[in-house]
Design an enzyme around this catalytic site. Sequence first.
Site, PDB file in Angstrom:
ATOM      1  CG  ASP A   1       6.603   6.068  -5.723  1.00 23.22           C
ATOM      2  OD1 ASP A   1       5.907   5.052  -5.926  1.00 23.22           O
ATOM      3  OD2 ASP A   1       6.104   7.202  -5.599  1.00 23.22           O
TER       4      ASP A   1
ATOM      5  CD  GLU B   1      -2.929   1.120   2.244  1.00 19.61           C
ATOM      6  OE1 GLU B   1      -3.628   2.133   2.331  1.00 19.61           O
ATOM      7  OE2 GLU B   1      -2.903   0.207   3.088  1.00 19.61           O
TER       8      GLU B   1
ATOM      9  CE1 TYR C   1      -0.395  11.115 -16.874  1.00 21.91           C
ATOM     10  CE2 TYR C   1       1.156   9.833 -15.565  1.00 21.91           C
ATOM     11  CZ  TYR C   1      -0.092  10.374 -15.733  1.00 21.91           C
ATOM     12  OH  TYR C   1      -1.053  10.179 -14.775  1.00 21.91           O
TER      13      TYR C   1
HETATM   14  P1  ITT Z   1       5.362  -0.064  -9.015  1.00 24.24           P
HETATM   15  O1  ITT Z   1       4.782   0.743  -7.872  1.00 24.24           O
HETATM   16  O2  ITT Z   1       4.971  -1.505  -8.967  1.00 24.24           O
HETATM   17  O3  ITT Z   1       6.831   0.161  -9.195  1.00 24.24           O
HETATM   18  P2  ITT Z   1       3.776   1.776 -10.642  1.00 24.24           P
HETATM   19  O4  ITT Z   1       3.599   1.962 -12.127  1.00 24.24           O
HETATM   20  O5  ITT Z   1       2.544   1.700  -9.798  1.00 24.24           O
HETATM   21  O6  ITT Z   1       4.709   0.480 -10.397  1.00 24.24           O
HETATM   22  P3  ITT Z   1       4.539   4.279  -9.376  1.00 24.24           P
HETATM   23  O7  ITT Z   1       3.591   4.163  -8.244  1.00 24.24           O
HETATM   24  O8  ITT Z   1       5.941   4.753  -9.108  1.00 24.24           O
HETATM   25  O9  ITT Z   1       4.742   2.900 -10.132  1.00 24.24           O
HETATM   26  O10 ITT Z   1       3.880   5.217 -10.486  1.00 24.24           O
HETATM   27  C1  ITT Z   1       4.626   5.601 -11.582  1.00 24.24           C
HETATM   28  C2  ITT Z   1       3.710   6.253 -12.600  1.00 24.24           C
HETATM   29  O11 ITT Z   1       4.292   7.513 -12.991  1.00 24.24           O
HETATM   30  C3  ITT Z   1       3.649   5.407 -13.870  1.00 24.24           C
HETATM   31  O12 ITT Z   1       2.579   4.505 -13.825  1.00 24.24           O
HETATM   32  C4  ITT Z   1       3.489   6.491 -14.946  1.00 24.24           C
HETATM   33  O13 ITT Z   1       2.156   6.888 -15.011  1.00 24.24           O
HETATM   34  C5  ITT Z   1       4.324   7.638 -14.382  1.00 24.24           C
HETATM   35  N1  ITT Z   1       5.723   7.521 -14.834  1.00 24.24           N
HETATM   36  C6  ITT Z   1       6.807   7.260 -14.054  1.00 24.24           C
HETATM   37  N2  ITT Z   1       7.924   7.180 -14.801  1.00 24.24           N
HETATM   38  C7  ITT Z   1       7.530   7.382 -16.074  1.00 24.24           C
HETATM   39  C8  ITT Z   1       8.209   7.393 -17.312  1.00 24.24           C
HETATM   40  O14 ITT Z   1       9.508   7.143 -17.397  1.00 24.24           O
HETATM   41  N3  ITT Z   1       7.499   7.627 -18.411  1.00 24.24           N
HETATM   42  C9  ITT Z   1       6.176   7.854 -18.354  1.00 24.24           C
HETATM   43  N4  ITT Z   1       5.452   7.838 -17.239  1.00 24.24           N
HETATM   44  C10 ITT Z   1       6.125   7.613 -16.095  1.00 24.24           C
END
Ligand code: ITT
Length: 195
Positions: free
Chosen positions: A72, A43, A153
Site C-alpha cells: 500500500d 475494501e 504521480y
Molecule cells: P492495489 O491496491 O490493487 O495494490 P492501487 O493502485 O489501488 O493498487 P494503492 O491503494 O496502494 O494501490 O494506491 C497507490 C497509489 O499511490 C497509486 O495508484 C498512485 O496514485 C500512487 N503511487 C504509489 N506508488 C507510486 C509510484 O511508484 N509512482 C507513482 N505513484 C505512485
Amino acid sequence: MYLVNRTIIVASNNEHKIREIQEILNSFTIKKASDVAEKFEVEEDGETFCENAYLKAKALSIYTNDIVLADDSGLEVFSLNNEPGIYSSRYSKEQTDEANLEKLLKNLKGIKDRRARFSCCMVAVFADNVIQKEGYVYGKIIDEPIGKNGFGYDPVFVPEGYDITFAQMDAETKNSISHRKNALEKIKEALEVML
Ligand code: ITT
C-alpha cells in the site's frame, strides 16, 4: 520453519506495481492475485498504509499457502497536510492517474513549499508469520507533468538529488531509489533469513 518455495503472490490489481516488484525481487517467482483467486477485491478501510497493506495480504492469503505480499503506497505532500496519502489512487472523482494529477496540481497552485515523499508499506504473510516494512523516497512536486514512464504521480515527482521526474527515468533507475525498493529490500532481508 524453512521455506523452500520461493514463490510470492502479490495481492494487487495494479500491473505497474506488480512489474516493479518483479523487477526488484528478481530472485523470487512472482505471481499475481488473479493466478490464485478469480476475483480479488478488498475494501481498503484502514487508516494507515500498513493497515491497508495487511488487509490486502490477509484477504489473499486464504487462497494460497505461498507467501503473499501486499503493497500500500502513496504520495504525501507536506504543505497539503500529507494529502493525498492513503487516498492517492482515489484522490479525484474520476479516480484515474490523469485526474488525480490534475487535482494535485490545482491544490498546489500558488504554494511555494513543494516538498513531498512517496511512502510504501509492504506486508508479507505466510503461515503464521507477518512481516511489515516501510520505505520512503523524498523529493518535490513540479508545476507541470513531464515524462511518460512509470504511473500515478511519477510525472510530477522529482526525487532528491535528481533534476528529472520519476516518469523521465528508466525503470532501473526508479527501482533503485524508490519507496517500493526501500520497503522491499527490508522484506527480502527478513524473508531470506527464513528461506
Ligand atoms: P492495489 O491496491 O490493487 O495494490 P492501487 O493502485 O489501488 O493498487 P494503492 O491503494 O496502494 O494501490 O494506491 C497507490 C497509489 O499511490 C497509486 O495508484 C498512485 O496514485 C500512487 N503511487 C504509489 N506508488 C507510486 C509510484 O511508484 N509512482 C507513482 N505513484 C505512485
